[in-house]
Design a protein around this motif. Structure first.
Motif, PDB file in Angstrom:
ATOM      1  N   LEU A 172      -0.928  -7.627   9.800  1.00 50.10           N
ATOM      2  CA  LEU A 172      -1.840  -8.167   8.796  1.00 50.10           C
ATOM      3  C   LEU A 172      -2.461  -7.097   7.899  1.00 50.10           C
ATOM      4  O   LEU A 172      -2.610  -7.339   6.695  1.00 50.10           O
ATOM      5  CB  LEU A 172      -2.908  -9.046   9.447  1.00 50.10           C
ATOM      6  N   PRO A 173      -2.798  -5.905   8.401  1.00 51.82           N
ATOM      7  CA  PRO A 173      -3.284  -4.871   7.477  1.00 51.82           C
ATOM      8  C   PRO A 173      -2.236  -4.506   6.410  1.00 51.82           C
ATOM      9  O   PRO A 173      -2.589  -4.284   5.245  1.00 51.82           O
ATOM     10  CB  PRO A 173      -3.587  -3.681   8.393  1.00 51.82           C
ATOM     11  N   GLU A 174      -0.967  -4.497   6.803  1.00 54.08           N
ATOM     12  CA  GLU A 174       0.087  -4.215   5.823  1.00 54.08           C
ATOM     13  C   GLU A 174       0.201  -5.341   4.801  1.00 54.08           C
ATOM     14  O   GLU A 174       0.399  -5.093   3.605  1.00 54.08           O
ATOM     15  CB  GLU A 174       1.427  -4.011   6.522  1.00 54.08           C
ATOM     16  N   VAL A 175       0.076  -6.568   5.266  1.00 52.66           N
ATOM     17  CA  VAL A 175       0.132  -7.714   4.360  1.00 52.66           C
ATOM     18  C   VAL A 175      -1.065  -7.685   3.411  1.00 52.66           C
ATOM     19  O   VAL A 175      -0.924  -7.940   2.205  1.00 52.66           O
ATOM     20  CB  VAL A 175       0.183  -9.044   5.148  1.00 52.66           C
ATOM     21  N   GLU A 176      -2.251  -7.352   3.941  1.00 51.69           N
ATOM     22  CA  GLU A 176      -3.442  -7.258   3.091  1.00 51.69           C
ATOM     23  C   GLU A 176      -3.273  -6.196   2.019  1.00 51.69           C
ATOM     24  O   GLU A 176      -3.645  -6.415   0.860  1.00 51.69           O
ATOM     25  CB  GLU A 176      -4.679  -6.971   3.941  1.00 51.69           C
ATOM     26  N   ALA A 177      -2.701  -5.064   2.375  1.00 43.42           N
ATOM     27  CA  ALA A 177      -2.456  -4.000   1.393  1.00 43.42           C
ATOM     28  C   ALA A 177      -1.458  -4.471   0.337  1.00 43.42           C
ATOM     29  O   ALA A 177      -1.640  -4.205  -0.863  1.00 43.42           O
ATOM     30  CB  ALA A 177      -1.946  -2.738   2.093  1.00 43.42           C
ATOM     31  N   ARG A 178      -0.438  -5.165   0.769  1.00 46.12           N
ATOM     32  CA  ARG A 178       0.561  -5.688  -0.175  1.00 46.12           C
ATOM     33  C   ARG A 178      -0.084  -6.711  -1.115  1.00 46.12           C
ATOM     34  O   ARG A 178       0.171  -6.707  -2.318  1.00 46.12           O
ATOM     35  CB  ARG A 178       1.710  -6.310   0.606  1.00 46.12           C
ATOM     36  N   ARG A 179      -0.937  -7.578  -0.559  1.00 44.53           N
ATOM     37  CA  ARG A 179      -1.640  -8.579  -1.381  1.00 44.53           C
ATOM     38  C   ARG A 179      -2.561  -7.909  -2.390  1.00 44.53           C
ATOM     39  O   ARG A 179      -2.646  -8.333  -3.543  1.00 44.53           O
ATOM     40  CB  ARG A 179      -2.462  -9.516  -0.497  1.00 44.53           C
ATOM     41  N   ALA A 180      -3.258  -6.852  -1.968  1.00 45.01           N
ATOM     42  CA  ALA A 180      -4.174  -6.135  -2.863  1.00 45.01           C
ATOM     43  C   ALA A 180      -3.421  -5.515  -4.038  1.00 45.01           C
ATOM     44  O   ALA A 180      -3.974  -5.366  -5.124  1.00 45.01           O
ATOM     45  CB  ALA A 180      -4.925  -5.056  -2.084  1.00 45.01           C
ATOM     46  N   ALA A 181      -2.149  -5.197  -3.817  1.00 48.82           N
ATOM     47  CA  ALA A 181      -1.314  -4.629  -4.881  1.00 48.82           C
ATOM     48  C   ALA A 181      -0.604  -5.717  -5.685  1.00 48.82           C
ATOM     49  O   ALA A 181       0.291  -5.422  -6.477  1.00 48.82           O
ATOM     50  CB  ALA A 181      -0.298  -3.663  -4.270  1.00 48.82           C
ATOM     51  N   GLY A 182      -0.999  -6.980  -5.447  1.00 47.43           N
ATOM     52  CA  GLY A 182      -0.410  -8.075  -6.200  1.00 47.43           C
ATOM     53  C   GLY A 182       0.813  -8.709  -5.564  1.00 47.43           C
ATOM     54  O   GLY A 182       1.477  -9.543  -6.177  1.00 47.43           O
ATOM     55  N   GLY A 183       1.115  -8.319  -4.336  1.00 49.26           N
ATOM     56  CA  GLY A 183       2.283  -8.863  -3.642  1.00 49.26           C
ATOM     57  C   GLY A 183       1.975 -10.185  -2.950  1.00 49.26           C
ATOM     58  O   GLY A 183       0.844 -10.676  -2.996  1.00 49.26           O
ATOM     59  N   PRO A 184       2.983 -10.740  -2.334  1.00 44.62           N
ATOM     60  CA  PRO A 184       2.811 -12.040  -1.674  1.00 44.62           C
ATOM     61  C   PRO A 184       2.052 -11.920  -0.353  1.00 44.62           C
ATOM     62  O   PRO A 184       1.940 -10.845   0.226  1.00 44.62           O
ATOM     63  CB  PRO A 184       4.254 -12.488  -1.410  1.00 44.62           C
ATOM     64  N   GLY A 185       1.554 -13.064   0.092  1.00 49.20           N
ATOM     65  CA  GLY A 185       0.912 -13.139   1.396  1.00 49.20           C
ATOM     66  C   GLY A 185       1.972 -13.173   2.479  1.00 49.20           C
ATOM     67  O   GLY A 185       3.177 -13.022   2.231  1.00 49.20           O
ATOM     68  N   LEU A 186       1.525 -13.413   3.682  1.00 39.29           N
ATOM     69  CA  LEU A 186       2.427 -13.452   4.834  1.00 39.29           C
ATOM     70  C   LEU A 186       3.354 -14.656   4.750  1.00 39.29           C
ATOM     71  O   LEU A 186       2.937 -15.755   4.380  1.00 39.29           O
ATOM     72  CB  LEU A 186       1.610 -13.539   6.129  1.00 39.29           C
ATOM     73  N   ARG A 187       4.601 -14.441   5.094  1.00 39.87           N
ATOM     74  CA  ARG A 187       5.574 -15.515   5.240  1.00 39.87           C
ATOM     75  C   ARG A 187       6.090 -15.417   6.666  1.00 39.87           C
ATOM     76  O   ARG A 187       6.562 -14.362   7.085  1.00 39.87           O
ATOM     77  CB  ARG A 187       6.721 -15.363   4.252  1.00 39.87           C
ATOM     78  N   ALA A 188       5.987 -16.524   7.412  1.00 35.85           N
ATOM     79  CA  ALA A 188       6.404 -16.508   8.817  1.00 35.85           C
ATOM     80  C   ALA A 188       7.122 -17.800   9.154  1.00 35.85           C
ATOM     81  O   ALA A 188       6.782 -18.871   8.639  1.00 35.85           O
ATOM     82  CB  ALA A 188       5.189 -16.335   9.735  1.00 35.85           C
ATOM     83  N   TRP A 189       8.090 -17.669  10.025  1.00 40.45           N
ATOM     84  CA  TRP A 189       8.882 -18.818  10.460  1.00 40.45           C
ATOM     85  C   TRP A 189       8.865 -18.863  11.984  1.00 40.45           C
ATOM     86  O   TRP A 189       9.233 -17.900  12.646  1.00 40.45           O
ATOM     87  CB  TRP A 189      10.311 -18.671   9.956  1.00 40.45           C
ATOM     88  N   SER A 190       8.440 -19.976  12.523  1.00 43.66           N
ATOM     89  CA  SER A 190       8.495 -20.209  13.960  1.00 43.66           C
ATOM     90  C   SER A 190       9.722 -21.080  14.228  1.00 43.66           C
ATOM     91  O   SER A 190       9.672 -22.295  14.088  1.00 43.66           O
ATOM     92  CB  SER A 190       7.219 -20.906  14.439  1.00 43.66           C
ATOM     93  N   ALA A 191      10.819 -20.428  14.548  1.00 47.85           N
ATOM     94  CA  ALA A 191      12.053 -21.145  14.876  1.00 47.85           C
ATOM     95  C   ALA A 191      11.946 -21.559  16.337  1.00 47.85           C
ATOM     96  O   ALA A 191      11.643 -20.739  17.194  1.00 47.85           O
ATOM     97  CB  ALA A 191      13.258 -20.235  14.659  1.00 47.85           C
ATOM     98  N   GLY A 192      12.178 -22.814  16.613  1.00 48.87           N
ATOM     99  CA  GLY A 192      11.987 -23.298  17.981  1.00 48.87           C
ATOM    100  C   GLY A 192      10.512 -23.450  18.279  1.00 48.87           C
ATOM    101  O   GLY A 192      10.020 -22.993  19.306  1.00 48.87           O
ATOM    102  N   CYS A 193       9.791 -24.102  17.378  1.00 53.55           N
ATOM    103  CA  CYS A 193       8.326 -24.178  17.481  1.00 53.55           C
ATOM    104  C   CYS A 193       7.832 -25.128  18.558  1.00 53.55           C
ATOM    105  O   CYS A 193       6.640 -25.151  18.849  1.00 53.55           O
ATOM    106  CB  CYS A 193       7.733 -24.582  16.144  1.00 53.55           C
ATOM    107  N   ALA A 194       8.727 -25.913  19.157  1.00 52.63           N
ATOM    108  CA  ALA A 194       8.314 -26.921  20.146  1.00 52.63           C
ATOM    109  C   ALA A 194       7.243 -27.805  19.528  1.00 52.63           C
ATOM    110  O   ALA A 194       7.422 -28.294  18.423  1.00 52.63           O
ATOM    111  CB  ALA A 194       7.894 -26.273  21.451  1.00 52.63           C
TER     112      ALA A 194
END
Length: 161
Positions: free
Chosen positions: A90-112
């Motif tokens: 999340l700190p890396e994602v926050e830094a990316r967002r601060a630079a205008g990048g996208p937020g977190l993208r996550a996929w739960s495959a087999g999410c039950a």
């Protein structure tokens, strides 16, 4: 481990080809028992008749998927995963967002039934990052997805590691 011969082997091959799952890890006895039980519960004359119906009756596939997959999940299961996400990702994602990048993208495959992807959503909400996140959750089982979509859980889903 090769597939077993006979009708259950035919169902194993079909299921593995359709899902990409390696049923060998379950052991032949457990797989055979699951297929035979699903066949009986479907009212099929025998496993061969069950195999013929599988392709055309999604409810039979759902039942078989429930029997051949692990649906074990609960909120914040394997808490160390969420600590790793919170502390390192999340700190890396926050830094990316601060630079205008996208937020977190996550996929739960087999999410039950969805507890783990909801746990991630809770973590993101607590960090103020949920609005910019894109979360996907998929499962082979339509019944499991219906439970996840309902978002209704019992106390068992709240147990701790």
């Amino acid at each position: 481990m090769p597939f077993v011969d006979g009708p259950t082997g035919e169902v194993e091959r079909w299921f593995a080809a359709r899902t990409g799952l390696d049923l060998a890890r379950m052991g032949p006895g457990r797989v055979r028992e699951a297929i035979e039980a699903a066949s009986r519960d479907a009212g099929a004359e025998d496993v061969t008749a069950f195999a013929l119906r599988l392709e055309h009756e999604p409810v039979l596939f759902d039942d078989l998927a429930e029997r051949l997959t692990v649906g074990e999940t609960y909120f914040f299961r394997d808490a160390w995963h969420y600590a790793l996400i919170a502390d390192q990702i999340l700190p890396e994602v926050e830094a990316r967002r601060a630079a205008g990048g996208p937020g977190l993208r996550a996929w739960s495959a087999g999410c039950a039934s969805g507890e783990e992807i909801y746990s991630l959503a809770i973590l993101l909400h607590e960090r103020g990052m949920l609005d910019d996140a894109t979360l996907w959750a998929t499962d082979l089982s339509g019944a499991a997805l219906a439970r996840a979509t309902s978002g209704t859980y019992r106390e068992w889903s709240l147990r701790a590691d």
